[in-house]
Design an enzyme around this catalytic site. Structure first.
Site, PDB file in Angstrom:
ATOM      1  N   HIS A   1       1.436  -3.026  -4.286  1.00 11.96           N
ATOM      2  CA  HIS A   1       0.149  -2.906  -4.974  1.00 11.96           C
ATOM      3  C   HIS A   1      -0.086  -1.471  -5.449  1.00 11.96           C
ATOM      4  CE1 HIS A   1      -1.111  -6.597  -2.517  1.00 11.96           C
ATOM      5  NE2 HIS A   1      -1.177  -6.977  -3.784  1.00 11.96           N
TER       6      HIS A   1
ATOM      7  N   CYS B   1      -6.114  -1.565   2.324  1.00  7.52           N
ATOM      8  CA  CYS B   1      -5.696  -2.966   2.269  1.00  7.52           C
ATOM      9  C   CYS B   1      -6.528  -3.852   3.201  1.00  7.52           C
ATOM     10  CB  CYS B   1      -4.226  -3.096   2.655  1.00  7.52           C
ATOM     11  SG  CYS B   1      -3.068  -2.458   1.423  1.00  7.52           S
TER      12      CYS B   1
END
Length: 281
Positions: free
Chosen positions: A179, A273
């Site tokens: 990501h 996250c």
């Protein structure tokens, strides 16, 4: 717990965090290797009791800092559910539920949608194009979207149509890093962390025209050095092992909240996250 819809608001990544969604790693497991970090720890796997205790310390530190913590119920069918950032994101006063790309994570969106419905909260779902919250970074009227194996360019185009008041900026990067927030993260209106090797030099130069970039080494990128969580007033959660990052943060005036997350990062994600902001002041 009641949340008023007009209180869902995030305009950046560094305003004072007031409400955040977490999920305890009760069923956390490296069941299927989906990133390079997991490759290293596949045979060791996750010590769940240690992961839970580290997550609980993170939660308590958030509460001590004045943040209201909302907790999703863990599901035994979703070993990656601790990473709540990916399943939804707030842009301005609107909330979006992600479309998860990897089958092992599909279904987490349904749990979030059910919770939102139970609390009378409106949202938009992405049902045709994959987009995950770890690839979405907001700063004022700019929204940076990482283009990777998890988030496609068509999702960026769809988001731009939904949010014409924002400048949606696609940021391609090496998808081995999963990501965007694993290689780039905004700390303030002036500063950002970056692992430049994951990005094209032209993109790095473009970001350098917007922010003072604090570089993260290859070693500390692997231990999630960019994946810090800002909670406002120059306070930043960061791992104790990432001492170079932490020293640089302190030199730039940030208060570093060091919490051991060493067990959780074995699955390839850290503080950002594991937190999905609902409200930032």
């Amino acid at each position: 717990m009641k949340i008023i819809q007009d209180q869902i608001h995030c305009q950046n990544e560094y305003g004072t965090l007031q409400k955040v969604v977490l999920c305890e790693p009760q069923y956390m497991e490296i069941k299927e290797v989906i990133n390079d970090v997991q490759k290293k720890y596949k045979h060791d796997n996750i010590d769940r009791s240690l992961a839970i205790s580290q997550h609980q310390l993170f939660e308590q530190t958030l509460r001590n800092a004045g943040v209201e913590v909302i907790k999703l119920k863990p599901s035994k069918n979703h070993p990656e559910q601790v990473f709540t950032r990916d399943i939804g994101f707030t842009l301005g006063n609107r909330f979006f539920i992600s479309e998860m790309a990897n089958p092992i994570r599909q279904g987490e969106e349904e749990i979030l949608a059910q919770w939102m419905n139970e609390h009378g909260l409106s949202y938009m779902e992405f049902s045709n194009y994959s987009i995950e919250g770890g690839d979405v970074i907001i700063d004022g009227n700019r929204v940076f979207i990482g283009i990777s194996d998890r988030t496609c360019l068509m999702a960026v185009e769809a988001l731009q149509k939904e949010l014409p008041e924002f400048e949606v900026i696609p940021i391609p990067f090496n998808s081995k890093y999963l990501h965007l927030d694993c290689v780039f993260n905004i700390l303030s209106s002036e500063d950002a962390l970056i692992y430049p090797d994951a990005l094209d030099p032209e993109i790095v130069n473009s970001l350098a025209s917007m922010y003072h970039l604090i570089e993260v080494s290859e070693k500390e990128q692997f231990s999630m050095g960019t994946n810090v969580l800002s909670i406002g007033q120059n306070r930043v959660f960061s791992l104790p092992i990432n001492q170079d990052v932490n020293n640089q943060l302190r030199k730039h005036g940030y208060e570093v909240l060091e919490v051991d997350f060493s067990e959780i990062i074995k699955s390839g994600g850290s503080f950002r996250c594991c937190s999905m902001p609902f409200v930032r002041q």
